[in-house]
Write a protein that holds these residues in place. Structure first.
Motif, PDB file in Angstrom:
ATOM      1  N   SER A  54       0.834  -1.211   0.000  1.00 33.75           N
ATOM      2  CA  SER A  54       0.000   0.000   0.000  1.00 33.75           C
ATOM      3  C   SER A  54       0.868   1.260   0.000  1.00 33.75           C
ATOM      4  O   SER A  54       0.584   2.215  -0.723  1.00 33.75           O
ATOM      5  CB  SER A  54      -0.961  -0.003   1.188  1.00 33.75           C
ATOM      6  N   GLU A  55       1.931   1.275   0.784  1.00 32.97           N
ATOM      7  CA  GLU A  55       2.838   2.427   0.795  1.00 32.97           C
ATOM      8  C   GLU A  55       3.540   2.555  -0.563  1.00 32.97           C
ATOM      9  O   GLU A  55       3.701   3.649  -1.087  1.00 32.97           O
ATOM     10  CB  GLU A  55       3.875   2.280   1.906  1.00 32.97           C
ATOM     11  N   GLY A  56       3.933   1.424  -1.143  1.00 35.85           N
ATOM     12  CA  GLY A  56       4.573   1.440  -2.456  1.00 35.85           C
ATOM     13  C   GLY A  56       3.659   2.004  -3.532  1.00 35.85           C
ATOM     14  O   GLY A  56       4.077   2.824  -4.348  1.00 35.85           O
ATOM     15  N   HIS A  57       2.396   1.569  -3.528  1.00 43.15           N
ATOM     16  CA  HIS A  57       1.435   2.095  -4.495  1.00 43.15           C
ATOM     17  C   HIS A  57       1.242   3.600  -4.312  1.00 43.15           C
ATOM     18  O   HIS A  57       1.139   4.344  -5.293  1.00 43.15           O
ATOM     19  CB  HIS A  57       0.089   1.365  -4.395  1.00 43.15           C
ATOM     20  N   GLU A  58       1.181   4.046  -3.087  1.00 37.64           N
ATOM     21  CA  GLU A  58       1.010   5.474  -2.809  1.00 37.64           C
ATOM     22  C   GLU A  58       2.200   6.273  -3.334  1.00 37.64           C
ATOM     23  O   GLU A  58       2.031   7.343  -3.925  1.00 37.64           O
ATOM     24  CB  GLU A  58       0.832   5.713  -1.309  1.00 37.64           C
ATOM     25  N   LEU A  95       4.207   5.473  -5.830  1.00 39.89           N
ATOM     26  CA  LEU A  95       4.142   5.494  -7.294  1.00 39.89           C
ATOM     27  C   LEU A  95       3.055   6.449  -7.790  1.00 39.89           C
ATOM     28  O   LEU A  95       3.279   7.217  -8.728  1.00 39.89           O
ATOM     29  CB  LEU A  95       3.903   4.090  -7.847  1.00 39.89           C
ATOM     30  N   ARG A  96       1.881   6.418  -7.158  1.00 41.25           N
ATOM     31  CA  ARG A  96       0.800   7.332  -7.542  1.00 41.25           C
ATOM     32  C   ARG A  96       1.246   8.788  -7.422  1.00 41.25           C
ATOM     33  O   ARG A  96       0.955   9.611  -8.290  1.00 41.25           O
ATOM     34  CB  ARG A  96      -0.435   7.111  -6.677  1.00 41.25           C
ATOM     35  N   SER A  97       1.954   9.108  -6.328  1.00 44.70           N
ATOM     36  CA  SER A  97       2.376  10.496  -6.120  1.00 44.70           C
ATOM     37  C   SER A  97       3.342  10.946  -7.219  1.00 44.70           C
ATOM     38  O   SER A  97       3.292  12.098  -7.656  1.00 44.70           O
ATOM     39  CB  SER A  97       2.999  10.679  -4.734  1.00 44.70           C
ATOM     40  N   LEU A  98       4.194  10.056  -7.699  1.00 46.64           N
ATOM     41  CA  LEU A  98       5.110  10.404  -8.782  1.00 46.64           C
ATOM     42  C   LEU A  98       4.364  10.593 -10.102  1.00 46.64           C
ATOM     43  O   LEU A  98       4.658  11.515 -10.865  1.00 46.64           O
ATOM     44  CB  LEU A  98       6.204   9.342  -8.911  1.00 46.64           C
ATOM     45  N   LEU A  99       3.398   9.725 -10.368  1.00 48.36           N
ATOM     46  CA  LEU A  99       2.595   9.877 -11.591  1.00 48.36           C
ATOM     47  C   LEU A  99       1.768  11.160 -11.559  1.00 48.36           C
ATOM     48  O   LEU A  99       1.620  11.840 -12.576  1.00 48.36           O
ATOM     49  CB  LEU A  99       1.677   8.669 -11.774  1.00 48.36           C
ATOM     50  N   GLU A 100       1.231  11.507 -10.396  1.00 47.64           N
ATOM     51  CA  GLU A 100       0.387  12.699 -10.273  1.00 47.64           C
ATOM     52  C   GLU A 100       1.134  13.980 -10.612  1.00 47.64           C
ATOM     53  O   GLU A 100       0.529  14.946 -11.069  1.00 47.64           O
ATOM     54  CB  GLU A 100      -0.204  12.791  -8.867  1.00 47.64           C
ATOM     55  N   ILE A 101       2.437  14.021 -10.388  1.00 49.46           N
ATOM     56  CA  ILE A 101       3.199  15.227 -10.718  1.00 49.46           C
ATOM     57  C   ILE A 101       3.813  15.141 -12.118  1.00 49.46           C
ATOM     58  O   ILE A 101       4.564  16.012 -12.521  1.00 49.46           O
ATOM     59  CB  ILE A 101       4.286  15.534  -9.673  1.00 49.46           C
ATOM     60  N   GLY A 102       3.493  14.070 -12.848  1.00 44.17           N
ATOM     61  CA  GLY A 102       3.902  13.978 -14.242  1.00 44.17           C
ATOM     62  C   GLY A 102       5.214  13.277 -14.518  1.00 44.17           C
ATOM     63  O   GLY A 102       5.725  13.344 -15.641  1.00 44.17           O
ATOM     64  N   ILE A 103       5.789  12.596 -13.522  1.00 39.52           N
ATOM     65  CA  ILE A 103       7.028  11.840 -13.783  1.00 39.52           C
ATOM     66  C   ILE A 103       6.721  10.799 -14.855  1.00 39.52           C
ATOM     67  O   ILE A 103       5.754  10.051 -14.751  1.00 39.52           O
ATOM     68  CB  ILE A 103       7.562  11.166 -12.504  1.00 39.52           C
ATOM     69  N   ASN A 104       7.545  10.783 -15.911  1.00 36.61           N
ATOM     70  CA  ASN A 104       7.316   9.823 -16.995  1.00 36.61           C
ATOM     71  C   ASN A 104       8.563   9.025 -17.365  1.00 36.61           C
ATOM     72  O   ASN A 104       8.506   8.151 -18.215  1.00 36.61           O
ATOM     73  CB  ASN A 104       6.745  10.520 -18.233  1.00 36.61           C
ATOM     74  N   LEU A 116      -1.213   1.763 -12.996  1.00 33.19           N
ATOM     75  CA  LEU A 116      -1.683   2.934 -12.260  1.00 33.19           C
ATOM     76  C   LEU A 116      -1.819   4.174 -13.136  1.00 33.19           C
ATOM     77  O   LEU A 116      -2.584   5.075 -12.824  1.00 33.19           O
ATOM     78  CB  LEU A 116      -0.738   3.261 -11.100  1.00 33.19           C
ATOM     79  N   SER A 117      -1.062   4.230 -14.212  1.00 29.14           N
ATOM     80  CA  SER A 117      -1.033   5.406 -15.066  1.00 29.14           C
ATOM     81  C   SER A 117      -2.384   5.608 -15.746  1.00 29.14           C
ATOM     82  O   SER A 117      -2.967   4.683 -16.298  1.00 29.14           O
ATOM     83  CB  SER A 117       0.055   5.265 -16.129  1.00 29.14           C
ATOM     84  N   GLU A 118      -2.867   6.850 -15.696  1.00 28.05           N
ATOM     85  CA  GLU A 118      -4.152   7.178 -16.317  1.00 28.05           C
ATOM     86  C   GLU A 118      -3.955   7.872 -17.657  1.00 28.05           C
ATOM     87  O   GLU A 118      -4.890   8.406 -18.224  1.00 28.05           O
ATOM     88  CB  GLU A 118      -4.969   8.054 -15.372  1.00 28.05           C
ATOM     89  N   THR A 119      -2.748   7.870 -18.151  1.00 27.38           N
ATOM     90  CA  THR A 119      -2.457   8.525 -19.419  1.00 27.38           C
ATOM     91  C   THR A 119      -1.996   7.483 -20.434  1.00 27.38           C
ATOM     92  O   THR A 119      -1.576   6.401 -20.064  1.00 27.38           O
ATOM     93  CB  THR A 119      -1.362   9.607 -19.233  1.00 27.38           C
ATOM     94  N   THR A 120      -2.077   7.839 -21.677  1.00 27.27           N
ATOM     95  CA  THR A 120      -1.593   6.938 -22.714  1.00 27.27           C
ATOM     96  C   THR A 120      -0.119   7.201 -23.021  1.00 27.27           C
ATOM     97  O   THR A 120       0.473   6.495 -23.822  1.00 27.27           O
ATOM     98  CB  THR A 120      -2.410   7.115 -24.011  1.00 27.27           C
ATOM     99  N   GLU A 121       0.446   8.211 -22.351  1.00 26.01           N
ATOM    100  CA  GLU A 121       1.857   8.517 -22.544  1.00 26.01           C
ATOM    101  C   GLU A 121       2.704   7.330 -22.094  1.00 26.01           C
ATOM    102  O   GLU A 121       2.486   6.761 -21.030  1.00 26.01           O
ATOM    103  CB  GLU A 121       2.236   9.750 -21.722  1.00 26.01           C
ATOM    104  N   LYS A 122       3.670   6.966 -22.915  1.00 22.85           N
ATOM    105  CA  LYS A 122       4.528   5.836 -22.609  1.00 22.85           C
ATOM    106  C   LYS A 122       5.516   6.211 -21.511  1.00 22.85           C
ATOM    107  O   LYS A 122       6.167   7.246 -21.580  1.00 22.85           O
ATOM    108  CB  LYS A 122       5.288   5.396 -23.862  1.00 22.85           C
TER     109      LYS A 122
END
Length: 161
Positions: free
Chosen positions: A55-59, A61-70, A110-116
């Motif tokens: 659960s901490e790991g998922h959180e 990763l989500r926080s990194l995706l939310e700020i746009g890390i790609n 987890l990614s909600e974008t189609t960006e690779k």
């Protein structure tokens, strides 16, 4: 005029000018080196010592995706690339409880974008230093990615170098 951050990358004569938002600490496990472009931190998912729970790991990763890390860059020599098969129980490090779990496939789910998402592996032995050629190649690659607009998370195990 526009405020810029000038960065001379590791003495290699590569100067990079980018807009500089106010510096910020992202979390207890990561900090911006170049705000909005290059973040440095610890392994971003389940790992021995720093992140024992899914659960901490998922959180994280989500926080990194939310700020746009790609783009994710792993410097750990004890781990395989995120783009190859890992052992089903992860990768254990002798003397430490638990194991590293791969995050590449989890990020894709987890990614909600189609960006690779991009995953790079530039292994450096723990507490070691890379050769000049290896370091120069990594710095050039990071500079090119930053100039293309990628948002990079560069990590080792504990985020301390």
């Amino acid at each position: 005029g526009t405020s810029h951050l000038w960065l001379l990358l590791l003495g290699f004569g590569m100067t990079l000018a980018i807009p500089a938002p106010a510096p910020q600490r992202f979390s207890e496990h990561a900090n911006w080196l170049i705000p909005g472009r290059l973040m440095l931190g610890r392994y971003p998912f389940v790992s021995p010592v720093y992140c024992p729970s899914l659960s901490e790991g998922h959180e994280q990763l989500r926080s990194l995706l939310e700020i746009g890390i790609n783009t994710f860059v792993c410097l750990q020599s004890e781990l395989p690339s995120q783009e190859v098969a890992w052992p089903s129980q992860g990768v254990a490090v002798p003397g430490f409880p638990g194991a590293f779990r791969p995050y590449g496939a989890v990020l894709a789910r987890l990614s909600e974008t189609t960006e690779k998402l991009q995953f790079l592996h530039s292994p450096i032995a723990d507490l070691g230093t890379p050769g000049l050629g290896e370091l120069s190649a990594l710095v050039r690659d990071l500079k090119e990615r930053i100039l293309r607009g990628e948002k990079i998370y560069l990590h080792c195990w504990g985020g301390r170098g």
